[in-house]
Design a protein around this motif. Structure first.
Motif, PDB file in Angstrom:
ATOM      1  N   PHE A   1     -10.213 -15.730   7.431  1.00 47.23           N
ATOM      2  CA  PHE A   1      -9.938 -16.505   6.225  1.00 47.23           C
ATOM      3  C   PHE A   1      -9.324 -17.855   6.578  1.00 47.23           C
ATOM      4  CE2 PHE A   1      -8.116 -17.780   2.237  1.00 47.23           C
ATOM      5  CZ  PHE A   1      -8.896 -17.182   1.266  1.00 47.23           C
ATOM      6  N   LEU A   2      -8.368 -17.853   7.483  1.00 52.03           N
ATOM      7  CA  LEU A   2      -7.689 -19.092   7.846  1.00 52.03           C
ATOM      8  C   LEU A   2      -8.582 -20.026   8.647  1.00 52.03           C
ATOM      9  CD1 LEU A   2      -4.190 -17.601   8.704  1.00 52.03           C
ATOM     10  CD2 LEU A   2      -4.835 -18.893   6.662  1.00 52.03           C
ATOM     11  N   ALA A   3      -9.661 -19.491   9.205  1.00 54.32           N
ATOM     12  CA  ALA A   3     -10.644 -20.333   9.903  1.00 54.32           C
ATOM     13  C   ALA A   3     -11.692 -20.880   8.947  1.00 54.32           C
ATOM     14  CB  ALA A   3     -11.314 -19.526  11.015  1.00 54.32           C
ATOM     15  N   GLY A   4     -11.535 -20.597   7.650  1.00 50.52           N
ATOM     16  CA  GLY A   4     -12.485 -21.082   6.658  1.00 50.52           C
ATOM     17  C   GLY A   4     -13.704 -20.199   6.484  1.00 50.52           C
ATOM     18  N   ARG A   5     -13.723 -19.046   7.141  1.00 54.36           N
ATOM     19  CA  ARG A   5     -14.882 -18.125   7.061  1.00 54.36           C
ATOM     20  C   ARG A   5     -14.571 -17.036   6.026  1.00 54.36           C
ATOM     21  NH1 ARG A   5     -15.048 -16.957  13.406  1.00 54.36           N
ATOM     22  NH2 ARG A   5     -16.687 -15.448  12.847  1.00 54.36           N
ATOM     23  N   LYS A   6     -14.455 -17.477   4.771  1.00 50.18           N
ATOM     24  CA  LYS A   6     -13.950 -16.608   3.717  1.00 50.18           C
ATOM     25  C   LYS A   6     -14.899 -15.457   3.391  1.00 50.18           C
ATOM     26  CE  LYS A   6     -11.210 -20.340   1.744  1.00 50.18           C
ATOM     27  NZ  LYS A   6     -10.893 -21.184   0.560  1.00 50.18           N
ATOM     28  N   GLU A   7     -16.195 -15.707   3.392  1.00 50.15           N
ATOM     29  CA  GLU A   7     -17.146 -14.624   3.112  1.00 50.15           C
ATOM     30  C   GLU A   7     -17.068 -13.548   4.184  1.00 50.15           C
ATOM     31  OE1 GLU A   7     -21.077 -16.006   2.425  1.00 50.15           O
ATOM     32  OE2 GLU A   7     -20.514 -17.301   0.736  1.00 50.15           O
ATOM     33  N   GLU A   8     -16.936 -13.963   5.439  1.00 50.76           N
ATOM     34  CA  GLU A   8     -16.800 -12.990   6.523  1.00 50.76           C
ATOM     35  C   GLU A   8     -15.493 -12.212   6.392  1.00 50.76           C
ATOM     36  OE1 GLU A   8     -17.976 -14.294  10.604  1.00 50.76           O
ATOM     37  OE2 GLU A   8     -18.339 -16.217   9.611  1.00 50.76           O
ATOM     38  N   ALA A   9     -14.439 -12.895   5.922  1.00 50.38           N
ATOM     39  CA  ALA A   9     -13.150 -12.222   5.744  1.00 50.38           C
ATOM     40  C   ALA A   9     -13.272 -11.103   4.719  1.00 50.38           C
ATOM     41  CB  ALA A   9     -12.088 -13.229   5.311  1.00 50.38           C
ATOM     42  N   VAL A  10     -13.985 -11.364   3.632  1.00 49.92           N
ATOM     43  CA  VAL A  10     -14.186 -10.344   2.598  1.00 49.92           C
ATOM     44  C   VAL A  10     -14.982  -9.169   3.158  1.00 49.92           C
ATOM     45  CG1 VAL A  10     -15.312  -9.844   0.398  1.00 49.92           C
ATOM     46  CG2 VAL A  10     -13.976 -11.953   0.681  1.00 49.92           C
ATOM     47  N   LEU A  11     -16.021  -9.475   3.898  1.00 48.17           N
ATOM     48  CA  LEU A  11     -16.844  -8.408   4.470  1.00 48.17           C
ATOM     49  C   LEU A  11     -16.084  -7.610   5.522  1.00 48.17           C
ATOM     50  CD1 LEU A  11     -20.277 -10.271   4.818  1.00 48.17           C
ATOM     51  CD2 LEU A  11     -19.620  -8.566   3.103  1.00 48.17           C
ATOM     52  N   ALA A  12     -15.058  -8.221   6.116  1.00 46.82           N
ATOM     53  CA  ALA A  12     -14.270  -7.525   7.135  1.00 46.82           C
ATOM     54  C   ALA A  12     -13.285  -6.521   6.538  1.00 46.82           C
ATOM     55  CB  ALA A  12     -13.516  -8.541   7.991  1.00 46.82           C
ATOM     56  N   VAL A  13     -13.087  -6.580   5.224  1.00 48.68           N
ATOM     57  CA  VAL A  13     -12.208  -5.597   4.576  1.00 48.68           C
ATOM     58  C   VAL A  13     -12.878  -4.225   4.654  1.00 48.68           C
ATOM     59  CG1 VAL A  13     -11.124  -4.881   2.415  1.00 48.68           C
ATOM     60  CG2 VAL A  13     -11.248  -7.317   3.005  1.00 48.68           C
ATOM     61  N   PRO A  14     -12.247  -3.235   5.229  1.00 58.27           N
ATOM     62  CA  PRO A  14     -12.880  -1.917   5.345  1.00 58.27           C
ATOM     63  C   PRO A  14     -13.137  -1.292   3.971  1.00 58.27           C
ATOM     64  CG  PRO A  14     -10.927  -2.079   6.746  1.00 58.27           C
ATOM     65  CD  PRO A  14     -10.912  -3.261   5.850  1.00 58.27           C
ATOM     66  N   ASP A  15     -14.339  -0.759   3.781  1.00 57.37           N
ATOM     67  CA  ASP A  15     -14.644  -0.066   2.528  1.00 57.37           C
ATOM     68  C   ASP A  15     -13.646   1.066   2.279  1.00 57.37           C
ATOM     69  OD1 ASP A  15     -16.768  -1.733   2.228  1.00 57.37           O
ATOM     70  OD2 ASP A  15     -18.307  -0.175   2.204  1.00 57.37           O
ATOM     71  N   ALA A  16     -13.235   1.728   3.351  1.00 53.52           N
ATOM     72  CA  ALA A  16     -12.329   2.877   3.205  1.00 53.52           C
ATOM     73  C   ALA A  16     -10.999   2.454   2.584  1.00 53.52           C
ATOM     74  CB  ALA A  16     -12.097   3.537   4.563  1.00 53.52           C
ATOM     75  N   PHE A  17     -10.479   1.300   3.017  1.00 51.43           N
ATOM     76  CA  PHE A  17      -9.207   0.837   2.468  1.00 51.43           C
ATOM     77  C   PHE A  17      -9.363   0.422   1.012  1.00 51.43           C
ATOM     78  CE2 PHE A  17      -5.967  -2.660   1.995  1.00 51.43           C
ATOM     79  CZ  PHE A  17      -4.872  -1.812   1.907  1.00 51.43           C
ATOM     80  N   ALA A  18     -10.404  -0.348   0.721  1.00 52.56           N
ATOM     81  CA  ALA A  18     -10.650  -0.773  -0.659  1.00 52.56           C
ATOM     82  C   ALA A  18     -10.832   0.432  -1.571  1.00 52.56           C
ATOM     83  CB  ALA A  18     -11.884  -1.672  -0.712  1.00 52.56           C
ATOM     84  N   ASP A  19     -11.477   1.471  -1.062  1.00 52.87           N
ATOM     85  CA  ASP A  19     -11.783   2.650  -1.869  1.00 52.87           C
ATOM     86  C   ASP A  19     -10.541   3.474  -2.178  1.00 52.87           C
ATOM     87  OD1 ASP A  19     -13.501   4.360  -3.254  1.00 52.87           O
ATOM     88  OD2 ASP A  19     -13.855   5.608  -1.498  1.00 52.87           O
ATOM     89  N   GLU A  20      -9.648   3.613  -1.198  1.00 49.65           N
ATOM     90  CA  GLU A  20      -8.510   4.508  -1.413  1.00 49.65           C
ATOM     91  C   GLU A  20      -7.452   3.913  -2.327  1.00 49.65           C
ATOM     92  OE1 GLU A  20      -5.521   4.722   2.130  1.00 49.65           O
ATOM     93  OE2 GLU A  20      -7.515   4.506   3.022  1.00 49.65           O
ATOM     94  N   ILE A  21      -7.487   2.601  -2.579  1.00 53.08           N
ATOM     95  CA  ILE A  21      -6.509   2.003  -3.484  1.00 53.08           C
ATOM     96  C   ILE A  21      -7.125   1.668  -4.841  1.00 53.08           C
ATOM     97  CG2 ILE A  21      -5.172   1.064  -1.562  1.00 53.08           C
ATOM     98  CD1 ILE A  21      -6.344  -1.714  -2.327  1.00 53.08           C
ATOM     99  N   SER A  22      -8.325   2.192  -5.115  1.00 55.25           N
ATOM    100  CA  SER A  22      -8.998   1.887  -6.377  1.00 55.25           C
ATOM    101  C   SER A  22      -9.670   3.141  -6.927  1.00 55.25           C
ATOM    102  CB  SER A  22     -10.023   0.768  -6.172  1.00 55.25           C
ATOM    103  OG  SER A  22     -10.978   1.134  -5.187  1.00 55.25           O
ATOM    104  N   LEU A  23     -10.288   2.997  -8.086  1.00 55.64           N
ATOM    105  CA  LEU A  23     -11.016   4.095  -8.733  1.00 55.64           C
ATOM    106  C   LEU A  23     -12.402   3.578  -9.100  1.00 55.64           C
ATOM    107  CD1 LEU A  23      -8.096   5.370 -10.965  1.00 55.64           C
ATOM    108  CD2 LEU A  23      -9.281   6.777  -9.273  1.00 55.64           C
ATOM    109  N   ILE A  24     -13.324   3.763  -8.188  1.00 51.83           N
ATOM    110  CA  ILE A  24     -14.658   3.188  -8.321  1.00 51.83           C
ATOM    111  C   ILE A  24     -15.698   4.289  -8.182  1.00 51.83           C
ATOM    112  CG2 ILE A  24     -16.302   1.506  -7.395  1.00 51.83           C
ATOM    113  CD1 ILE A  24     -13.790   0.179  -8.460  1.00 51.83           C
ATOM    114  N   GLY A  25     -16.726   4.230  -9.032  1.00 55.13           N
ATOM    115  CA  GLY A  25     -17.847   5.152  -8.887  1.00 55.13           C
ATOM    116  C   GLY A  25     -18.210   5.857 -10.170  1.00 55.13           C
ATOM    117  N   PRO A  26     -19.077   6.869 -10.075  1.00 55.21           N
ATOM    118  CA  PRO A  26     -19.468   7.638 -11.260  1.00 55.21           C
ATOM    119  C   PRO A  26     -18.268   8.368 -11.864  1.00 55.21           C
ATOM    120  CG  PRO A  26     -20.962   8.054  -9.419  1.00 55.21           C
ATOM    121  CD  PRO A  26     -19.801   7.298  -8.859  1.00 55.21           C
ATOM    122  N   ARG A  27     -18.433   8.800 -13.096  1.00 56.90           N
ATOM    123  CA  ARG A  27     -17.352   9.470 -13.815  1.00 56.90           C
ATOM    124  C   ARG A  27     -16.791  10.662 -13.045  1.00 56.90           C
ATOM    125  NH1 ARG A  27     -16.302  10.465 -19.736  1.00 56.90           N
ATOM    126  NH2 ARG A  27     -15.060  12.381 -19.809  1.00 56.90           N
TER     127      ARG A  27
END
Length: 336
Positions: free
Chosen positions: A274-300
């Motif tokens: 992110f600090l190198a200006g590669r913001k899209e790559e920074a977002v993609l570098a976020v692990p799906d596992a981490f994003a998933d465990e702190i949210s409620l996403i998916g089918p009912r």
């Protein structure tokens, strides 16, 4: 576990859907609705607008930044809105970080964040209790002001307006272990930034001996959808921005928290990109596992399973950043 709606702060302009979401949340029986601020819209004005269009749902700031206002000014906002809403106000406060405090508010970030927070809450409590003039000979807050650049004729004052509730709830956004522990001693609740029901041990040492009725109210993005990976993209975008851009490379509380939650190498990589200006790559570098465990996403059905994990822990209030009425409705049905 009660449900709350977290609307956050505005982006380029006001989101016209916010009022509709707030009134729908009240209709569905949600306990609370929360607004925030960064360096654009403030937290109190949108909340007042929502208060005027609702009658039961509690109103909270998550969070109002301490650097934005003196503690007496913040207490004035809170007691005013508490009166106008019939006693529905909850005051959520946060210190923010050096980049925002010094870059946006033009004030020094306190050398002792715990002391600054403790003094701030002390003054707010004094205003709300109205037991006498506000006085504090603090390191960061003085009432009356005693600095050498003042006149020396300041007078201790107490609010003209009688607060509706002297015990109006005060909650704190805190990330570091010592800050969280202090929050349990001086506040009525805690507003965690990231919460994983699978990693409650991360906070366990700071949450011993909780007072009765202490609120733990984390925010989590929620979205009923078929494609989990697609649904996680906004979560990853948020994490990329906060972990990569909301702080200095050498001092970023959000990145430090992600590291304590077991993702240190990934947090540092996100920062680097992110600090190198590669913001899209920074977002993609976020692990799906981490994003998933702190949210409620998916089918009912998937959300129903995961919601059970949240209910089994110490969380008292789940503040959902739900982008649509359907998701709000499904969560209300699953949480009955």
């Amino acid at each position: 576990m009660r449900l709350g709606l977290a609307l956050g702060y505005w982006g380029r302009g006001p989101d016209r859907a916010h009022l509709d979401l707030a009134t729908e949340a009240e209709r569905l029986g949600y306990h609370s609705v929360w607004t925030a601020e960064a360096w654009g819209s403030d937290a109190f004005t949108p909340l007042t607008w929502i208060a005027a269009h609702t009658s039961r749902i509690r109103l909270g700031t998550a969070i109002a930044q301490m650097a934005a206002r003196t503690p007496t000014a913040t207490a004035m906002h809170a007691l005013t809105l508490d009166h106008l809403s019939g006693g529905r106000m909850m005051l959520g406060l946060g210190l923010s970080g050096p980049q925002v405090v010094e870059g946006w508010y033009g004030r020094p970030f306190p050398a002792s964040p715990l002391t600054a927070t403790r003094e701030y809450v002390d003054v707010v409590r004094q205003v709300l209790r109205r037991e006498g003039p506000v006085t504090l000979d603090g390191r960061f807050h003085q009432h009356p002001y005693r600095g050498t650049d003042g006149t020396g004729i300041g007078k201790p004052l107490k609010p003209i307006t009688h607060p509706l509730r002297p015990d109006l709830p005060v909650l704190l956004g805190a990330e570091g272990p010592k800050n969280i522990a202090q929050t349990t001693r001086i506040a009525d609740g805690w507003l965690p930034l990231y919460w994983s029901p699978a990693r409650t041990d991360v906070y366990q040492a700071s949450l011993t001996g909780l007072p009765e009725d202490f609120m733990i109210a984390p925010m989590a993005r929620a979205k009923v959808c078929d494609d989990v990976a697609e649904g996680l993209l906004p979560v990853k975008a948020m994490l990329g921005f906060y972990i990569g851009g909301m702080g200095h490379a050498a001092r970023n509380f959000h990145a430090d928290l992600m590291a304590r939650m077991g993702y240190e190498a990934q947090a540092r990589r996100i920062q680097e990109l992110f600090l190198a200006g590669r913001k899209e790559e920074a977002v993609l570098a976020v692990p799906d596992a981490f994003a998933d465990e702190i949210s409620l996403i998916g089918p009912r059905e998937r959300i129903a399973e995961r919601l059970d994990l949240w209910r089994k822990g110490p969380v008292t209030d789940l503040l959902v950043t739900a982008p649509d009425p359907h998701t709000l409705r499904v969560l209300a049905e699953l949480n009955t």
